[in-house]
Design a protein around this motif. Structure first.
Motif, short mmCIF file in Angstrom:
data_model
loop_
_atom_site.label_atom_id
_atom_site.label_comp_id
_atom_site.label_asym_id
_atom_site.label_seq_id
_atom_site.Cartn_x
_atom_site.Cartn_y
_atom_site.Cartn_z
N ASN A 1 0.82 -1.14 -0.08
CA ASN A 1 0.14 0.17 -0.03
C ASN A 1 0.83 1.29 0.05
OD1 ASN A 1 -2.79 -0.96 -0.39
ND2 ASN A 1 -2.77 -1.47 2.00
N ALA A 2 2.12 1.02 -0.06
CA ALA A 2 3.10 2.47 0.14
C ALA A 2 2.61 3.01 -1.10
CB ALA A 2 4.58 1.94 0.16
N ARG A 3 2.86 2.49 -2.28
CA ARG A 3 2.61 3.19 -3.37
C ARG A 3 1.29 3.79 -3.52
NH1 ARG A 3 6.24 2.28 -7.58
NH2 ARG A 3 7.12 0.32 -6.73
N LEU A 4 0.31 3.01 -3.33
CA LEU A 4 -1.17 3.72 -3.25
C LEU A 4 -1.36 4.70 -2.49
CD1 LEU A 4 -3.95 3.47 -4.37
CD2 LEU A 4 -4.32 1.80 -2.46
N MET A 5 -0.73 4.74 -0.98
CA MET A 5 -0.64 5.83 -0.20
C MET A 5 0.11 7.07 -0.93
SD MET A 5 -0.49 4.38 3.53
CE MET A 5 0.75 3.31 3.41
N TYR A 6 1.29 6.72 -1.66
CA TYR A 6 1.90 7.85 -2.29
C TYR A 6 1.08 8.49 -3.42
CZ TYR A 6 5.29 10.08 -5.67
OH TYR A 6 5.64 10.91 -6.51
N LEU A 7 0.41 7.65 -4.26
CA LEU A 7 -0.58 8.14 -5.26
C LEU A 7 -1.57 8.91 -4.58
CD1 LEU A 7 -0.79 5.22 -7.67
CD2 LEU A 7 -0.04 7.37 -8.23
N LEU A 8 -2.24 8.66 -3.53
CA LEU A 8 -3.28 9.57 -2.83
C LEU A 8 -2.61 10.85 -2.19
CD1 LEU A 8 -5.02 6.67 -0.69
CD2 LEU A 8 -6.02 7.98 -2.46
N GLY A 9 -1.35 10.77 -1.96
CA GLY A 9 -0.82 12.18 -1.37
C GLY A 9 -0.41 12.94 -2.78
N GLU A 10 0.14 12.38 -3.68
CA GLU A 10 0.55 13.16 -4.76
C GLU A 10 -0.75 13.70 -5.69
OE1 GLU A 10 2.86 15.07 -7.74
OE2 GLU A 10 3.12 14.37 -5.70
N LEU A 11 -1.93 12.87 -5.77
CA LEU A 11 -3.23 13.53 -6.20
C LEU A 11 -3.71 14.48 -5.60
CD1 LEU A 11 -4.61 10.14 -7.84
CD2 LEU A 11 -3.42 11.90 -9.04
N ASN A 12 -3.71 14.27 -4.34
CA ASN A 12 -4.19 15.48 -3.46
C ASN A 12 -3.32 16.63 -3.69
OD1 ASN A 12 -6.56 14.83 -1.71
ND2 ASN A 12 -5.21 13.07 -1.15
#
Length: 119
Positions: free
Chosen positions: A52-63
């Motif tokens: 989930n690290a990559r998914l959490m990164y994507l959530l941060g970057e899109l935000n």
């Protein structure tokens, strides 16, 4: 469509990129928001999976790209502080994007919350 959430979110994300290349900022933001919503649903439904690290990164970057700075910082911080995440590349990327988010906040004159100031 019965596709997995990550696939749907990825397709929406790619559509946003196409609009970015085309120079259509409004449509790019629209599809970034759709991708963010789908990635969020995916995280909520697949929360127990290991990568989930990559998914959490994507959530941060899109935000961050959508100027939702506080949620962006929270997602980046989650990756940085989660002791179960050992992917040094993802941790480094989150630290870098956390710093970019802070600079964006300062440039946009968004008030920095305490946890953002301290990092």
């Amino acid at each position: 469509m019965n596709a997995k959430g990550r696939i749907t979110a990825s397709l929406l994300h790619h559509i946003a990129w196409l609009y970015r290349y085309k120079g259509d900022g409004e449509q790019e933001r629209r599809f970034l928001q759709y991708a963010l919503d789908e990635y969020t649903r995916t995280f909520e439904s697949e929360g127990g999976e290991l990568n989930n690290a990559r998914l959490m990164y994507l959530l941060g970057e899109l935000n961050r790209r959508l100027k939702h700075y506080q949620p962006a910082v929270k997602w980046f911080t989650r990756v940085i502080n989660d002791k179960r995440i050992t992917d040094a590349g993802m941790i480094r990327a989150c630290r870098e994007q956390w710093a970019v988010a802070r600079e964006d906040m300062l440039a946009d004159r968004v008030e920095l919350q305490e946890e953002v100031q301290g990092m």
